[in-house]
Scaffold this active site. Sequence first.
Site, PDB file in Angstrom:
ATOM      1  N   CYS A 215     -17.694  39.923   1.953  1.00  0.00           N
ATOM      2  CA  CYS A 215     -17.433  39.820   3.155  1.00  0.00           C
ATOM      3  C   CYS A 215     -17.602  39.324   4.571  1.00  0.00           C
ATOM      4  O   CYS A 215     -18.003  38.632   5.622  1.00  0.00           O
ATOM      5  CB  CYS A 215     -16.143  40.106   4.311  1.00  0.00           C
ATOM      6  SG  CYS A 215     -14.573  41.276   2.353  1.00  0.00           S
TER       7      CYS A 215
ATOM      8  N   HIS B   6     -13.845  38.073  10.819  1.00  0.00           N
ATOM      9  CA  HIS B   6     -13.776  38.445   9.108  1.00  0.00           C
ATOM     10  C   HIS B   6     -12.404  39.024   9.019  1.00  0.00           C
ATOM     11  O   HIS B   6     -11.474  39.719  10.033  1.00  0.00           O
ATOM     12  CB  HIS B   6     -14.206  38.804   8.513  1.00  0.00           C
ATOM     13  CG  HIS B   6     -14.031  39.463   7.440  1.00  0.00           C
ATOM     14  ND1 HIS B   6     -13.402  38.269   6.326  1.00  0.00           N
ATOM     15  CD2 HIS B   6     -13.629  41.021   6.356  1.00  0.00           C
ATOM     16  CE1 HIS B   6     -12.988  38.744   5.370  1.00  0.00           C
ATOM     17  NE2 HIS B   6     -13.309  40.496   5.538  1.00  0.00           N
TER      18      HIS B   6
ATOM     19  N   ASN C 109      -6.569  37.936   3.019  1.00  0.00           N
ATOM     20  CA  ASN C 109      -8.435  37.781   3.940  1.00  0.00           C
ATOM     21  C   ASN C 109      -9.002  37.432   2.239  1.00  0.00           C
ATOM     22  O   ASN C 109      -8.865  37.558   0.814  1.00  0.00           O
ATOM     23  CB  ASN C 109      -8.873  40.086   3.080  1.00  0.00           C
ATOM     24  CG  ASN C 109     -10.193  40.321   3.228  1.00  0.00           C
ATOM     25  OD1 ASN C 109     -11.191  39.665   2.971  1.00  0.00           O
ATOM     26  ND2 ASN C 109     -10.387  41.279   2.778  1.00  0.00           N
TER      27      ASN C 109
HETATM   28  N1  ACO Z   1       3.429  48.107   0.311  1.00  0.00           N
HETATM   29  C1  ACO Z   1       4.217  48.995   0.711  1.00  0.00           C
HETATM   30  N2  ACO Z   1       3.894  50.093   0.802  1.00  0.00           N
HETATM   31  C2  ACO Z   1       2.698  50.457   0.638  1.00  0.00           C
HETATM   32  C3  ACO Z   1       1.410  49.666   0.197  1.00  0.00           C
HETATM   33  C4  ACO Z   1       2.102  48.111   0.241  1.00  0.00           C
HETATM   34  N3  ACO Z   1       1.844  47.279  -0.123  1.00  0.00           N
HETATM   35  N4  ACO Z   1       0.086  49.682   0.713  1.00  0.00           N
HETATM   36  C5  ACO Z   1       0.297  51.278   0.864  1.00  0.00           C
HETATM   37  N5  ACO Z   1       1.989  51.575   0.980  1.00  0.00           N
HETATM   38  C6  ACO Z   1       2.313  52.854   1.041  1.00  0.00           C
HETATM   39  C7  ACO Z   1       0.911  54.071   0.615  1.00  0.00           C
HETATM   40  O1  ACO Z   1       2.355  54.474  -0.660  1.00  0.00           O
HETATM   41  C8  ACO Z   1       1.489  55.063   1.657  1.00  0.00           C
HETATM   42  O2  ACO Z   1       2.900  55.607   1.208  1.00  0.00           O
HETATM   43  P1  ACO Z   1       3.278  57.014   1.587  1.00  0.00           P
HETATM   44  O3  ACO Z   1       2.962  57.683   2.803  1.00  0.00           O
HETATM   45  O4  ACO Z   1       4.859  57.595   1.490  1.00  0.00           O
HETATM   46  O5  ACO Z   1       2.062  57.890   0.134  1.00  0.00           O
HETATM   47  C9  ACO Z   1       1.915  54.448   3.133  1.00  0.00           C
HETATM   48  O6  ACO Z   1       1.888  53.199   2.643  1.00  0.00           O
HETATM   49  C10 ACO Z   1       0.818  54.105   3.999  1.00  0.00           C
HETATM   50  O7  ACO Z   1      -0.442  54.158   3.337  1.00  0.00           O
HETATM   51  P2  ACO Z   1      -1.586  53.958   4.311  1.00  0.00           P
HETATM   52  O8  ACO Z   1      -3.061  52.932   3.167  1.00  0.00           O
HETATM   53  O9  ACO Z   1      -2.075  55.393   4.719  1.00  0.00           O
HETATM   54  O10 ACO Z   1      -1.906  52.794   5.170  1.00  0.00           O
HETATM   55  P3  ACO Z   1      -2.366  52.490   6.265  1.00  0.00           P
HETATM   56  O11 ACO Z   1      -1.449  51.771   7.235  1.00  0.00           O
HETATM   57  O12 ACO Z   1      -3.436  52.904   5.901  1.00  0.00           O
HETATM   58  O13 ACO Z   1      -2.468  50.371   5.923  1.00  0.00           O
HETATM   59  C11 ACO Z   1      -4.044  49.345   4.512  1.00  0.00           C
HETATM   60  C12 ACO Z   1      -3.568  50.568   4.092  1.00  0.00           C
HETATM   61  C13 ACO Z   1      -4.013  48.210   5.184  1.00  0.00           C
HETATM   62  C14 ACO Z   1      -4.863  49.084   3.009  1.00  0.00           C
HETATM   63  C15 ACO Z   1      -5.627  49.540   5.752  1.00  0.00           C
HETATM   64  O14 ACO Z   1      -6.057  51.066   5.245  1.00  0.00           O
HETATM   65  C16 ACO Z   1      -6.322  48.931   5.908  1.00  0.00           C
HETATM   66  O15 ACO Z   1      -6.249  47.201   6.492  1.00  0.00           O
HETATM   67  N6  ACO Z   1      -7.635  49.461   5.174  1.00  0.00           N
HETATM   68  C17 ACO Z   1      -9.049  48.219   5.565  1.00  0.00           C
HETATM   69  C18 ACO Z   1      -9.006  47.394   4.319  1.00  0.00           C
HETATM   70  C19 ACO Z   1      -9.423  46.259   4.557  1.00  0.00           C
HETATM   71  O16 ACO Z   1     -10.348  45.624   5.362  1.00  0.00           O
HETATM   72  N7  ACO Z   1     -10.568  46.001   3.287  1.00  0.00           N
HETATM   73  C20 ACO Z   1     -11.456  44.588   3.144  1.00  0.00           C
HETATM   74  C21 ACO Z   1     -13.308  45.114   3.480  1.00  0.00           C
HETATM   75  S1  ACO Z   1     -13.636  43.245   3.606  1.00  0.00           S
HETATM   76  C22 ACO Z   1     -14.006  43.216   2.120  1.00  0.00           C
HETATM   77  O17 ACO Z   1     -16.050  43.096   1.976  1.00  0.00           O
HETATM   78  C23 ACO Z   1     -13.558  42.958   0.783  1.00  0.00           C
END
Ligand code: ACO
Length: 340
Positions: free
Chosen positions: A124, A267, A297
Amino acid sequence: MAFEIKATGRAIPQRRVSNKELAQKIDTSDEWIWSHTGIRARHIASADTAASDLGFEAAWNVLEMAVEQGVCMEKTPEELAHTLDMIVVATTTPDFYGCPSTACLIQNRLHAKNAGAMDVSAACSGFIYGLETAAGILGTGKGRKRCLVIGCEILSRFIDWNDRGTCVLFGDGAGAVLLEKTDATDIRGLLKTILRADGTGSENLIIKKGGSRNAYRAGDVFEFASFIEMNGHAVYNFAVGAVTEIIRDLLKTENISVDELRWIVPHQANARIVQAAAKRLGFPPEKFFLNIEEYANTSSASIPIALDELNRGGYLKKGDMILCVGFGAGLTYGGNLIVW
Ligand code: ACO
Protein backbone atom coordinates in the site's frame (compact mmCIF):
# COMPACT_ATOMS: atom_id res chain seq x y z
CA MET A 1 14.97 21.39 -11.78
CA ALA A 2 11.59 20.20 -10.46
CA PHE A 3 9.49 17.03 -10.70
CA GLU A 4 5.93 18.12 -11.31
CA ILE A 5 2.69 16.17 -11.52
CA LYS A 6 1.21 17.39 -14.79
CA ALA A 7 -1.92 15.24 -15.06
CA THR A 8 -3.84 12.56 -13.17
CA GLY A 9 -6.20 9.70 -13.97
CA ARG A 10 -8.07 6.76 -12.50
CA ALA A 11 -9.97 3.61 -13.39
CA ILE A 12 -12.72 2.27 -11.16
CA PRO A 13 -14.58 -0.96 -11.99
CA GLN A 14 -18.28 -0.41 -12.62
CA ARG A 15 -19.52 -3.11 -10.30
CA ARG A 16 -20.22 -1.52 -6.89
CA VAL A 17 -20.66 -3.85 -3.94
CA SER A 18 -22.27 -2.17 -0.94
CA ASN A 19 -21.86 -3.32 2.65
CA LYS A 20 -25.51 -4.33 2.58
CA GLU A 21 -24.89 -6.63 -0.39
CA LEU A 22 -21.92 -8.22 1.39
CA ALA A 23 -24.02 -8.72 4.50
CA GLN A 24 -26.35 -10.95 2.47
CA LYS A 25 -23.47 -13.36 1.87
CA ILE A 26 -21.35 -13.27 5.03
CA ASP A 27 -21.95 -12.66 8.71
CA THR A 28 -21.44 -8.90 8.82
CA SER A 29 -23.48 -5.70 8.70
CA ASP A 30 -23.36 -2.25 7.16
CA GLU A 31 -23.31 -0.83 10.68
CA TRP A 32 -20.25 -2.88 11.76
CA ILE A 33 -18.21 -2.14 8.64
CA TRP A 34 -19.09 1.56 8.63
CA SER A 35 -18.42 2.11 12.33
CA HIS A 36 -15.14 0.13 12.33
CA THR A 37 -13.68 1.32 9.01
CA GLY A 38 -15.62 4.19 7.38
CA ILE A 39 -16.32 1.96 4.35
CA ARG A 40 -19.76 1.82 2.67
CA ALA A 41 -18.83 0.16 -0.62
CA ARG A 42 -16.06 -1.19 -2.79
CA HIS A 43 -15.77 -1.68 -6.57
CA ILE A 44 -14.96 -5.15 -7.87
CA ALA A 45 -13.46 -5.90 -11.28
CA SER A 46 -15.00 -8.43 -13.64
CA ALA A 47 -13.44 -11.91 -13.77
CA ASP A 48 -11.61 -11.20 -17.03
CA THR A 49 -9.96 -7.99 -15.77
CA ALA A 50 -6.38 -8.02 -14.47
CA ALA A 51 -4.33 -5.31 -12.76
CA SER A 52 -2.73 -4.17 -16.02
CA ASP A 53 -6.19 -3.57 -17.57
CA LEU A 54 -7.10 -1.09 -14.84
CA GLY A 55 -3.58 0.33 -14.89
CA PHE A 56 -3.77 0.89 -18.64
CA GLU A 57 -7.16 2.59 -18.34
CA ALA A 58 -5.90 4.94 -15.62
CA ALA A 59 -2.76 5.69 -17.65
CA TRP A 60 -4.79 6.50 -20.76
CA ASN A 61 -6.99 8.76 -18.64
CA VAL A 62 -3.83 10.66 -17.58
CA LEU A 63 -2.59 11.08 -21.13
CA GLU A 64 -6.02 12.31 -22.27
CA MET A 65 -6.07 14.89 -19.49
CA ALA A 66 -2.57 16.11 -20.34
CA VAL A 67 -3.53 16.58 -24.00
CA GLU A 68 -6.93 18.16 -23.22
CA GLN A 69 -5.44 20.61 -20.74
CA GLY A 70 -2.54 21.46 -23.05
CA VAL A 71 0.17 20.71 -20.51
CA CYS A 72 2.24 19.18 -23.34
CA MET A 73 2.95 20.02 -26.99
CA GLU A 74 1.66 16.65 -28.20
CA LYS A 75 -1.81 16.67 -29.71
CA THR A 76 -2.94 13.11 -28.97
CA PRO A 77 -2.50 10.58 -26.14
CA GLU A 78 -0.74 8.31 -28.65
CA GLU A 79 1.85 10.99 -29.43
CA LEU A 80 2.34 11.73 -25.75
CA ALA A 81 2.80 8.02 -25.00
CA HIS A 82 5.75 8.00 -27.44
CA THR A 83 7.50 10.66 -25.35
CA LEU A 84 7.38 8.67 -22.10
CA ASP A 85 10.80 7.76 -20.75
CA MET A 86 9.66 5.45 -17.98
CA ILE A 87 6.62 3.65 -16.61
CA VAL A 88 6.67 2.77 -12.92
CA VAL A 89 3.87 0.54 -11.69
CA ALA A 90 3.14 -0.07 -8.02
CA THR A 91 1.09 -3.20 -7.47
CA THR A 92 0.60 -5.96 -4.93
CA THR A 93 -1.57 -7.92 -7.33
CA PRO A 94 0.41 -8.13 -10.60
CA ASP A 95 -1.02 -9.93 -13.61
CA PHE A 96 1.76 -12.52 -13.21
CA TYR A 97 3.99 -13.37 -10.28
CA GLY A 98 7.66 -12.78 -11.02
CA CYS A 99 7.52 -11.95 -14.70
CA PRO A 100 6.66 -10.21 -16.85
CA SER A 101 6.17 -7.02 -14.89
CA THR A 102 2.75 -5.39 -15.02
CA ALA A 103 4.56 -2.23 -16.15
CA CYS A 104 5.71 -3.98 -19.35
CA LEU A 105 2.16 -5.10 -20.12
CA ILE A 106 0.94 -1.51 -19.78
CA GLN A 107 3.91 -0.18 -21.78
CA ASN A 108 2.94 -2.51 -24.62
CA ARG A 109 -0.70 -1.42 -24.67
CA LEU A 110 0.26 2.25 -24.56
CA HIS A 111 2.72 1.70 -27.46
CA ALA A 112 5.15 3.66 -25.30
CA LYS A 113 8.01 2.50 -27.46
CA ASN A 114 10.65 4.79 -25.91
CA ALA A 115 9.86 3.96 -22.29
CA GLY A 116 11.51 1.67 -19.79
CA ALA A 117 9.09 -0.15 -17.51
CA MET A 118 9.32 -1.62 -14.03
CA ASP A 119 7.19 -2.67 -11.08
CA VAL A 120 7.65 -1.49 -7.52
CA SER A 121 6.65 -3.85 -4.73
CA ALA A 122 5.85 -1.93 -1.55
CA ALA A 123 2.19 -2.92 -1.06
CA CYS A 124 0.00 0.00 0.00
CA SER A 125 3.03 2.33 0.17
CA GLY A 126 3.74 1.49 -3.47
CA PHE A 127 2.69 4.81 -4.95
CA ILE A 128 4.78 6.75 -2.40
CA TYR A 129 7.80 4.58 -3.25
CA GLY A 130 6.96 4.74 -6.98
CA LEU A 131 6.86 8.52 -7.14
CA GLU A 132 10.29 8.80 -5.52
CA THR A 133 11.64 6.05 -7.80
CA ALA A 134 10.34 7.91 -10.84
CA ALA A 135 11.84 11.23 -9.71
CA GLY A 136 15.17 9.48 -9.11
CA ILE A 137 15.15 7.92 -12.57
CA LEU A 138 14.25 11.21 -14.25
CA GLY A 139 16.77 13.09 -12.14
CA THR A 140 19.76 10.93 -13.03
CA GLY A 141 19.02 10.46 -16.74
CA LYS A 142 20.10 13.43 -18.80
CA GLY A 143 17.63 13.10 -21.64
CA ARG A 144 14.76 11.79 -19.54
CA LYS A 145 11.72 13.97 -19.01
CA ARG A 146 8.47 12.09 -18.49
CA CYS A 147 7.38 9.17 -16.39
CA LEU A 148 4.01 7.62 -15.70
CA VAL A 149 3.54 6.44 -12.12
CA ILE A 150 0.65 4.01 -11.76
CA GLY A 151 -0.91 2.18 -8.81
CA CYS A 152 -3.20 -0.67 -9.92
CA GLU A 153 -4.79 -3.47 -7.95
CA ILE A 154 -7.21 -6.38 -8.22
CA LEU A 155 -7.29 -7.19 -4.52
CA SER A 156 -10.63 -8.97 -4.82
CA ARG A 157 -8.78 -11.96 -6.30
CA PHE A 158 -6.48 -12.34 -3.30
CA ILE A 159 -9.13 -12.19 -0.63
CA ASP A 160 -10.82 -14.99 1.22
CA TRP A 161 -14.44 -13.98 0.70
CA ASN A 162 -15.43 -16.13 3.68
CA ASP A 163 -13.14 -14.24 6.06
CA ARG A 164 -15.19 -11.29 7.29
CA GLY A 165 -12.12 -9.89 9.08
CA THR A 166 -10.43 -9.05 5.76
CA CYS A 167 -12.88 -9.28 2.86
CA VAL A 168 -14.89 -6.22 3.87
CA LEU A 169 -11.79 -4.02 3.77
CA PHE A 170 -10.57 -4.19 0.18
CA GLY A 171 -11.57 -3.09 -3.32
CA ASP A 172 -10.18 -2.89 -6.88
CA GLY A 173 -9.03 0.18 -8.78
CA ALA A 174 -6.19 2.11 -10.34
CA GLY A 175 -4.80 5.63 -10.25
CA ALA A 176 -1.97 7.27 -12.16
CA VAL A 177 -0.02 10.50 -12.59
CA LEU A 178 2.28 11.97 -15.22
CA LEU A 179 5.52 13.14 -13.58
CA GLU A 180 7.60 15.56 -15.60
CA LYS A 181 11.07 16.96 -15.04
CA THR A 182 10.87 20.73 -15.61
CA ASP A 183 13.21 23.71 -15.45
CA ALA A 184 11.17 25.40 -12.72
CA THR A 185 13.41 27.16 -10.23
CA ASP A 186 10.73 28.12 -7.71
CA ILE A 187 9.48 25.69 -5.07
CA ARG A 188 7.36 23.27 -7.08
CA GLY A 189 6.61 19.58 -7.59
CA LEU A 190 7.97 16.77 -5.43
CA LEU A 191 9.84 18.51 -2.59
CA LYS A 192 10.74 15.72 -0.25
CA THR A 193 10.09 12.01 0.26
CA ILE A 194 10.58 9.78 3.28
CA LEU A 195 10.68 6.00 2.71
CA ARG A 196 10.82 3.61 5.64
CA ALA A 197 10.29 -0.09 6.36
CA ASP A 198 9.97 -2.42 9.32
CA GLY A 199 10.42 -5.99 8.12
CA THR A 200 9.90 -7.34 11.64
CA GLY A 201 6.18 -7.01 10.86
CA SER A 202 6.32 -8.93 7.57
CA GLU A 203 4.07 -11.72 8.87
CA ASN A 204 1.34 -9.27 9.91
CA LEU A 205 0.10 -8.80 6.36
CA ILE A 206 1.03 -11.59 4.02
CA ILE A 207 0.06 -13.75 1.05
CA LYS A 208 1.89 -16.98 1.83
CA LYS A 209 1.24 -19.03 -1.26
CA GLY A 210 2.66 -18.54 -4.72
CA GLY A 211 6.17 -17.13 -4.25
CA SER A 212 9.48 -19.00 -4.12
CA ARG A 213 8.91 -19.85 -0.42
CA ASN A 214 5.71 -21.81 -1.06
CA ALA A 215 5.52 -22.16 -4.83
CA TYR A 216 2.52 -23.59 -6.66
CA ARG A 217 3.04 -27.06 -8.04
CA ALA A 218 0.86 -29.20 -10.27
CA GLY A 219 -1.76 -31.07 -8.24
CA ASP A 220 -1.09 -28.89 -5.21
CA VAL A 221 -3.05 -29.27 -2.02
CA PHE A 222 -3.27 -25.80 -0.53
CA GLU A 223 -1.14 -25.94 2.58
CA PHE A 224 -0.94 -22.19 2.81
CA ALA A 225 -3.53 -19.56 2.02
CA SER A 226 -3.22 -17.93 -1.41
CA PHE A 227 -4.97 -14.82 -0.13
CA ILE A 228 -4.24 -11.97 2.24
CA GLU A 229 -3.83 -12.95 5.87
CA MET A 230 -3.73 -10.09 8.33
CA ASN A 231 -3.16 -9.43 12.00
CA GLY A 232 -5.63 -6.53 12.10
CA HIS A 233 -4.69 -5.19 15.53
CA ALA A 234 -0.95 -5.20 14.83
CA VAL A 235 -1.43 -3.49 11.46
CA TYR A 236 -3.78 -0.93 13.00
CA ASN A 237 -1.28 0.02 15.71
CA PHE A 238 1.59 0.14 13.25
CA ALA A 239 -0.45 2.27 10.84
CA VAL A 240 -1.43 4.94 13.37
CA GLY A 241 2.21 5.24 14.48
CA ALA A 242 3.53 5.26 10.90
CA VAL A 243 1.13 7.97 9.67
CA THR A 244 1.90 10.14 12.70
CA GLU A 245 5.67 9.67 12.39
CA ILE A 246 5.85 10.41 8.66
CA ILE A 247 3.70 13.55 8.82
CA ARG A 248 5.65 14.88 11.79
CA ASP A 249 9.04 14.15 10.21
CA LEU A 250 8.16 15.58 6.79
CA LEU A 251 6.88 18.82 8.28
CA LYS A 252 9.87 19.07 10.61
CA THR A 253 12.58 18.47 8.02
CA GLU A 254 11.04 20.99 5.64
CA ASN A 255 10.17 23.43 8.45
CA ILE A 256 6.53 23.58 7.43
CA SER A 257 3.46 24.03 9.62
CA VAL A 258 0.24 22.10 9.16
CA ASP A 259 -1.51 25.38 8.24
CA GLU A 260 0.64 25.56 5.12
CA LEU A 261 -0.74 22.22 3.91
CA ARG A 262 -3.81 22.30 1.67
CA TRP A 263 -4.42 18.56 2.04
CA ILE A 264 -3.01 15.50 3.69
CA VAL A 265 -3.77 12.56 1.38
CA PRO A 266 -3.44 9.35 3.40
CA HIS A 267 -3.56 5.77 2.18
CA GLN A 268 -7.22 4.82 2.52
CA ALA A 269 -7.17 1.68 4.69
CA ASN A 270 -9.43 2.62 7.56
CA ALA A 271 -10.93 6.03 8.42
CA ARG A 272 -10.32 5.26 12.09
CA ILE A 273 -6.55 4.99 11.49
CA VAL A 274 -6.61 8.48 9.96
CA GLN A 275 -8.79 9.90 12.74
CA ALA A 276 -6.51 8.43 15.43
CA ALA A 277 -3.41 9.88 13.73
CA ALA A 278 -5.09 13.29 13.37
CA LYS A 279 -5.92 13.24 17.07
CA ARG A 280 -2.36 12.29 18.05
CA LEU A 281 -0.96 15.09 15.91
CA GLY A 282 -3.60 17.58 17.10
CA PHE A 283 -4.50 18.33 13.46
CA PRO A 284 -8.04 19.12 12.24
CA PRO A 285 -9.55 15.96 10.67
CA GLU A 286 -10.75 18.06 7.70
CA LYS A 287 -7.12 18.39 6.57
CA PHE A 288 -7.20 14.71 5.64
CA PHE A 289 -8.86 13.77 2.34
CA LEU A 290 -10.93 10.62 2.66
CA ASN A 291 -12.76 8.69 -0.07
CA ILE A 292 -12.57 5.26 1.55
CA GLU A 293 -16.35 5.31 1.96
CA GLU A 294 -16.79 4.58 -1.76
CA TYR A 295 -13.72 2.52 -2.72
CA ALA A 296 -12.50 0.73 0.46
CA ASN A 297 -8.78 -0.09 0.53
CA THR A 298 -7.35 -0.24 -3.01
CA SER A 299 -3.75 -0.56 -1.75
CA SER A 300 -1.22 1.17 -4.03
CA ALA A 301 -4.05 2.72 -6.05
CA SER A 302 -5.68 4.57 -3.17
CA ILE A 303 -3.42 7.65 -3.12
CA PRO A 304 -3.37 8.29 -6.91
CA ILE A 305 -7.15 7.73 -7.05
CA ALA A 306 -7.52 10.34 -4.28
CA LEU A 307 -5.18 12.75 -6.13
CA ASP A 308 -7.25 12.37 -9.30
CA GLU A 309 -10.50 13.00 -7.43
CA LEU A 310 -9.05 16.14 -5.85
CA ASN A 311 -7.59 17.32 -9.16
CA ARG A 312 -10.67 16.70 -11.32
CA GLY A 313 -12.97 17.96 -8.57
CA GLY A 314 -11.22 21.34 -8.61
CA TYR A 315 -9.94 20.98 -5.03
CA LEU A 316 -6.31 21.61 -5.99
CA LYS A 317 -4.81 24.74 -7.43
CA LYS A 318 -1.29 25.60 -8.51
CA GLY A 319 0.94 26.23 -5.52
CA ASP A 320 -1.12 24.13 -3.08
CA MET A 321 1.06 22.04 -0.80
CA ILE A 322 -0.06 18.48 -0.17
CA LEU A 323 1.35 15.64 1.86
CA CYS A 324 0.74 12.03 0.79
CA VAL A 325 1.32 9.38 3.41
CA GLY A 326 1.15 5.61 3.02
CA PHE A 327 1.73 2.37 4.89
CA GLY A 328 1.30 -1.26 4.05
CA ALA A 329 2.57 -4.81 3.95
CA GLY A 330 6.29 -5.32 4.36
CA LEU A 331 5.78 -3.48 6.56
CA THR A 332 6.50 -0.33 4.55
CA TYR A 333 5.63 3.31 5.08
CA GLY A 334 6.50 6.72 3.77
CA GLY A 335 5.33 10.08 2.50
CA ASN A 336 5.74 12.62 -0.29
CA LEU A 337 5.53 16.38 0.15
CA ILE A 338 4.35 17.93 -3.10
CA VAL A 339 3.65 21.46 -4.32
CA TRP A 340 0.94 21.16 -6.95
N1 ACO B 1 -18.41 -7.87 10.55
C1 ACO B 1 -18.87 -8.09 11.79
N2 ACO B 1 -18.08 -8.42 12.81
C2 ACO B 1 -16.76 -8.49 12.57
C3 ACO B 1 -16.20 -8.29 11.31
C4 ACO B 1 -17.09 -7.96 10.27
N3 ACO B 1 -16.67 -7.71 9.00
N4 ACO B 1 -14.89 -8.44 11.39
C5 ACO B 1 -14.59 -8.74 12.65
N5 ACO B 1 -15.72 -8.79 13.38
C6 ACO B 1 -15.89 -9.08 14.78
C7 ACO B 1 -14.79 -9.92 15.34
O1 ACO B 1 -15.04 -11.29 15.12
C8 ACO B 1 -14.82 -9.56 16.81
O2 ACO B 1 -15.86 -10.29 17.40
P1 ACO B 1 -15.68 -10.89 18.89
O3 ACO B 1 -15.45 -9.69 19.78
O4 ACO B 1 -16.97 -11.58 19.12
O5 ACO B 1 -14.48 -11.78 18.82
C9 ACO B 1 -15.23 -8.09 16.78
O6 ACO B 1 -15.84 -7.86 15.52
C10 ACO B 1 -14.10 -7.13 16.99
O7 ACO B 1 -13.08 -7.50 16.10
P2 ACO B 1 -11.72 -6.73 16.05
O8 ACO B 1 -10.78 -7.42 15.11
O9 ACO B 1 -11.25 -6.45 17.45
O10 ACO B 1 -12.17 -5.34 15.40
P3 ACO B 1 -11.38 -4.01 15.27
O11 ACO B 1 -12.13 -2.92 15.87
O12 ACO B 1 -9.95 -4.18 15.67
O13 ACO B 1 -11.37 -3.77 13.69
C11 ACO B 1 -10.09 -4.02 11.69
C12 ACO B 1 -10.80 -4.73 12.83
C13 ACO B 1 -11.08 -3.14 10.97
C14 ACO B 1 -9.56 -5.06 10.71
C15 ACO B 1 -8.93 -3.18 12.26
O14 ACO B 1 -8.12 -3.98 13.11
C16 ACO B 1 -8.06 -2.58 11.20
O15 ACO B 1 -8.50 -1.69 10.45
N6 ACO B 1 -6.79 -2.97 11.09
C17 ACO B 1 -5.90 -2.45 10.07
C18 ACO B 1 -6.20 -3.13 8.77
C19 ACO B 1 -5.51 -2.50 7.61
O16 ACO B 1 -5.41 -1.29 7.52
N7 ACO B 1 -5.06 -3.33 6.68
C20 ACO B 1 -4.50 -2.91 5.46
C21 ACO B 1 -3.13 -2.33 5.58
S1 ACO B 1 -2.57 -1.72 4.11
C22 ACO B 1 -2.01 -2.96 3.01
O17 ACO B 1 -0.85 -3.06 2.74
C23 ACO B 1 -2.93 -3.90 2.38
